[in-house]
Design a protein around this motif. Sequence first.
Motif, PDB file in Angstrom:
ATOM      1  N   VAL A 276     -16.375  -7.471   9.295  1.00 34.19           N
ATOM      2  CA  VAL A 276     -16.670  -7.293  10.718  1.00 34.19           C
ATOM      3  C   VAL A 276     -15.385  -7.476  11.541  1.00 34.19           C
ATOM      4  CG1 VAL A 276     -17.956  -8.179  12.700  1.00 34.19           C
ATOM      5  CG2 VAL A 276     -19.068  -8.012  10.470  1.00 34.19           C
ATOM      6  N   THR A 277     -14.643  -8.528  11.241  1.00 31.37           N
ATOM      7  CA  THR A 277     -13.394  -8.783  11.971  1.00 31.37           C
ATOM      8  C   THR A 277     -12.429  -7.602  11.844  1.00 31.37           C
ATOM      9  OG1 THR A 277     -13.603 -11.165  11.665  1.00 31.37           O
ATOM     10  CG2 THR A 277     -11.409 -10.338  12.146  1.00 31.37           C
ATOM     11  N   MET A 278     -12.347  -7.038  10.637  1.00 30.69           N
ATOM     12  CA  MET A 278     -11.383  -5.955  10.413  1.00 30.69           C
ATOM     13  C   MET A 278     -11.767  -4.664  11.137  1.00 30.69           C
ATOM     14  SD  MET A 278     -10.062  -6.163   6.451  1.00 30.69           S
ATOM     15  CE  MET A 278     -11.674  -6.009   5.714  1.00 30.69           C
ATOM     16  N   THR A 279     -13.060  -4.512  11.455  1.00 28.72           N
ATOM     17  CA  THR A 279     -13.510  -3.226  12.008  1.00 28.72           C
ATOM     18  C   THR A 279     -13.898  -3.310  13.481  1.00 28.72           C
ATOM     19  OG1 THR A 279     -15.748  -3.697  11.247  1.00 28.72           O
ATOM     20  CG2 THR A 279     -14.354  -2.384   9.786  1.00 28.72           C
ATOM     21  N   THR A 280     -13.655  -4.446  14.116  1.00 29.30           N
ATOM     22  CA  THR A 280     -14.063  -4.614  15.506  1.00 29.30           C
ATOM     23  C   THR A 280     -12.860  -5.065  16.319  1.00 29.30           C
ATOM     24  OG1 THR A 280     -16.090  -5.494  14.529  1.00 29.30           O
ATOM     25  CG2 THR A 280     -15.929  -5.534  16.922  1.00 29.30           C
ATOM     26  N   THR A 281     -12.520  -4.324  17.361  1.00 28.61           N
ATOM     27  CA  THR A 281     -11.346  -4.696  18.159  1.00 28.61           C
ATOM     28  C   THR A 281     -11.647  -5.918  19.021  1.00 28.61           C
ATOM     29  OG1 THR A 281     -11.989  -3.321  20.024  1.00 28.61           O
ATOM     30  CG2 THR A 281     -10.626  -2.282  18.331  1.00 28.61           C
ATOM     31  N   THR A 282     -10.575  -6.567  19.429  1.00 28.09           N
ATOM     32  CA  THR A 282     -10.710  -7.726  20.305  1.00 28.09           C
ATOM     33  C   THR A 282     -11.455  -7.341  21.582  1.00 28.09           C
ATOM     34  OG1 THR A 282      -8.669  -8.626  19.413  1.00 28.09           O
ATOM     35  CG2 THR A 282      -9.390  -9.514  21.509  1.00 28.09           C
ATOM     36  N   ALA A 283     -11.167  -6.148  22.091  1.00 29.13           N
ATOM     37  CA  ALA A 283     -11.813  -5.709  23.334  1.00 29.13           C
ATOM     38  C   ALA A 283     -13.328  -5.598  23.159  1.00 29.13           C
ATOM     39  CB  ALA A 283     -11.229  -4.371  23.780  1.00 29.13           C
ATOM     40  N   GLU A 284     -13.771  -5.028  21.999  1.00 31.30           N
ATOM     41  CA  GLU A 284     -15.214  -4.900  21.750  1.00 31.30           C
ATOM     42  C   GLU A 284     -15.870  -6.274  21.658  1.00 31.30           C
ATOM     43  OE1 GLU A 284     -16.384  -1.491  18.822  1.00 31.30           O
ATOM     44  OE2 GLU A 284     -14.389  -2.189  18.274  1.00 31.30           O
ATOM     45  N   LEU A 285     -15.206  -7.189  20.921  1.00 27.12           N
ATOM     46  CA  LEU A 285     -15.757  -8.539  20.773  1.00 27.12           C
ATOM     47  C   LEU A 285     -15.782  -9.257  22.118  1.00 27.12           C
ATOM     48  CD1 LEU A 285     -13.971  -9.451  17.446  1.00 27.12           C
ATOM     49  CD2 LEU A 285     -16.439  -9.283  17.764  1.00 27.12           C
ATOM     50  N   PHE A 286     -14.748  -8.981  22.926  1.00 31.42           N
ATOM     51  CA  PHE A 286     -14.674  -9.603  24.250  1.00 31.42           C
ATOM     52  C   PHE A 286     -15.876  -9.186  25.095  1.00 31.42           C
ATOM     53  CE2 PHE A 286     -13.133 -10.578  28.436  1.00 31.42           C
ATOM     54  CZ  PHE A 286     -12.314 -11.673  28.234  1.00 31.42           C
ATOM     55  N   GLU A 287     -16.268  -7.909  24.960  1.00 30.03           N
ATOM     56  CA  GLU A 287     -17.428  -7.429  25.716  1.00 30.03           C
ATOM     57  C   GLU A 287     -18.704  -8.140  25.300  1.00 30.03           C
ATOM     58  OE1 GLU A 287     -17.992  -3.164  25.801  1.00 30.03           O
ATOM     59  OE2 GLU A 287     -15.938  -2.944  26.563  1.00 30.03           O
ATOM     60  N   VAL A 288     -18.855  -8.364  23.990  1.00 31.96           N
ATOM     61  CA  VAL A 288     -20.034  -9.098  23.506  1.00 31.96           C
ATOM     62  C   VAL A 288     -20.027 -10.513  24.084  1.00 31.96           C
ATOM     63  CG1 VAL A 288     -21.184 -10.040  21.476  1.00 31.96           C
ATOM     64  CG2 VAL A 288     -20.176  -7.756  21.388  1.00 31.96           C
ATOM     65  N   LEU A 289     -18.844 -11.122  24.042  1.00 31.82           N
ATOM     66  CA  LEU A 289     -18.713 -12.486  24.563  1.00 31.82           C
ATOM     67  C   LEU A 289     -19.082 -12.522  26.049  1.00 31.82           C
ATOM     68  CD1 LEU A 289     -17.819 -14.930  22.947  1.00 31.82           C
ATOM     69  CD2 LEU A 289     -15.530 -14.664  23.865  1.00 31.82           C
TER      70      LEU A 289
ATOM     71  N   PRO B   5     -26.206 -15.109  30.349  1.00 25.86           N
ATOM     72  CA  PRO B   5     -27.239 -16.140  30.211  1.00 25.86           C
ATOM     73  C   PRO B   5     -26.682 -17.551  30.373  1.00 25.86           C
ATOM     74  CG  PRO B   5     -27.340 -14.565  28.391  1.00 25.86           C
ATOM     75  CD  PRO B   5     -26.154 -14.199  29.212  1.00 25.86           C
ATOM     76  N   ALA B   6     -25.478 -17.784  29.859  1.00 24.14           N
ATOM     77  CA  ALA B   6     -24.882 -19.116  29.979  1.00 24.14           C
ATOM     78  C   ALA B   6     -24.644 -19.454  31.446  1.00 24.14           C
ATOM     79  CB  ALA B   6     -23.568 -19.188  29.203  1.00 24.14           C
ATOM     80  N   GLU B   7     -24.313 -18.420  32.239  1.00 30.12           N
ATOM     81  CA  GLU B   7     -24.080 -18.652  33.661  1.00 30.12           C
ATOM     82  C   GLU B   7     -25.389 -18.991  34.376  1.00 30.12           C
ATOM     83  OE1 GLU B   7     -21.151 -16.733  36.821  1.00 30.12           O
ATOM     84  OE2 GLU B   7     -22.671 -15.315  36.184  1.00 30.12           O
ATOM     85  N   ARG B   8     -26.462 -18.230  33.990  1.00 28.57           N
ATOM     86  CA  ARG B   8     -27.752 -18.505  34.623  1.00 28.57           C
ATOM     87  C   ARG B   8     -28.243 -19.916  34.301  1.00 28.57           C
ATOM     88  NH1 ARG B   8     -28.133 -13.059  34.087  1.00 28.57           N
ATOM     89  NH2 ARG B   8     -28.936 -13.039  31.972  1.00 28.57           N
TER      90      ARG B   8
END
Lengths: 246, 184, 222
Positions: free
Chosen positions: C106-119, C125-128
């Motif tokens: 998963v790490t090798m096939t997912t860019t930091t930008a994509e993971l950042f969007e998930v984060l 929800p954490a904000e709410r």
Amino acid sequence: MSDTNPERAGGATGVDPRALAQTIVFSGVTVVRDGRTALDRVSIGFEEARIGIVGLNGSGKSTLLKCIIGLVKPSAGSVSVDGRDAVGEARAIRRATGFLFQDPDNQIVFPVVGEDLGFGLKNHGYSRAETADRVEAALTRLAIRHLASRRIHELSGGEKQLVALAGVLALAPKTVLFDEPTAHLDLKNRNRLRDVLQALPEQAIVVSHDLELVADFPRVVMIEAGRIVRDGPADEVLDHYREANR
Amino acid sequence: MTTRDLGLVALMAAVIVALGAVPAIPLAAGVPITLQSMGVMLAALILGPRRAAAAVSVVIALVALGLPVLAGGRGGLAVFAGPTAGFLFGWVPAAFVTGFLAMVLEATEKSTLVRTAQLTLAAIVGGIVVLYVCGIPWLAFVVEIGLAKAFMASLPFVPGDLAKAIVAAVVTVKVRQAVAIERK
Amino acid sequence: MIASLARPGSSPLHRLAAAPKLAGLAITATALFFVDDPRLLATAFALGLTVARSTGAHFAEIGRDLAGAAMALAVLGLADWLLVDGATALAVVLRLGAIALLAHAVTMTTTTAELFEVLERLFGPAERLGLIDAGRAALTLTLAIRFVPLIVEEAQAIREAQAARGLDGSVLALAVPLLVRVIVRSEAVADAIDARGFPPERAATAPPRPPAIRPEIEADTP
């Protein structure tokens, strides 16, 4: 960096700086920080298109500049920009008044040039499309379009300073405050920044140790130990400054 | 959180990463140590509980983002399922407790020696006791060796961590002599 | 910026969105903890190898990325064998190995930008719940990524300067100046962020905007 055309880079053609100038008024401003008096009852007004501020290290130059956009709050007295209070209405003032910091590394918050230029625009509520347009325009204006997708970490000091300036100009400010803009630059980049500054249509207030940078300004102010000690045309004030610190 | 807190948190997270990237430095006894776990103690002793917990959370998030930010260039999601993941997530409560103890224990008028001792104690309780309490059960669970044996397996790391706690306290006292910074 | 462990490519895993990959990984990893049969675990390990290889990365590269994890796993397997028994050791090594391989795929096939969007989506929800301020959290992460190379360089520069003064290898000589500089720098960074209009204003209260100055237009003006 050799492709610079200062006239185009500054885009000054046909724009009268006085049309953009804001009126900045200090009324009895005292700033005490960490037990030291950084500014001592300063009362002064700025409305010229070009104002230079000179003084030794620790004389209060940077503090004076930071008071204008409310980054430093006066212990006594007040600062206003076009009638707005610098502390109470800091947000509105920051929209029209950009600040170029001495070390561009501290001013650039995103890892990639294009992203960073959009930061101020997003903060001020511009749409995605408008942000993209203005980023493009700011890059073109300073002739650094080729840097758009570069990583900040790979840029030279001069390129970083231009990126930081582009981030400021993208907001179309009326005034730009420069805090020792050439302190981290080599001679070539310093000359380039001087050319850009000369062509800038915006009002500019420039704090500098680099006296040549402000040598043709209509007005230069000299600060000593938190007080304004000289205020007048550049040649007059700079002569006195050189004499006093011989 | 003010913008100033935000800046401190982000830059301290960057320091923790940087300390994992510089080559290990031999301590007094000549045993080389990686400085990253000391970075967590330093962040806590200098910033205080909330900002330190935020700073180590940032580092953990960077790991999740697939960046090789841990000592030895490790990073990515594989770290989270590894046997030492408990020690990684344990950074958050460890930093909080260390920072909290530093905040309540240290008073400025005491001698440098007393302050150093108090900060060392804070780093030991938070950075060793709390951290191991998080790390050992996870280790015991994933390796199926039981708590007692997991505890024994972790003991060899204690002397090095004690040394780091002392160095972190000494560094903190010196840093705070140079710049004023309030813990929160 | 720090180089991500992700590799460009066009494998099926590369084309899959980040969220389902992460969900799949979480479910598989959790499920593997309920499996004890060594044959099933061996199958999972083989599957892990296949999936990791399907990303286009060679086994040598995968081995290099996971060398630290592999070494730790070998030590723990050995400890398991000596302290518990061989069957447990085998199960633990196969299970953790399989999870590490899948996670790394998963790490090798997912860019930091994509993971950042998930984060960022998780920030909502954490904000709410009142746990965090999503905008500030995202900026803090970005800022950390931006400043890591700068501070790594600063740390190296300090070590070199200390070495020149004969203070080679002193932890104090590195950590004290590094931290003092970082604290001073963080103030300047915070000032700059404020000066650039952070935090963002709500769209509803935004005052009218000044017109953009466009170079093309200016160039046409006599």
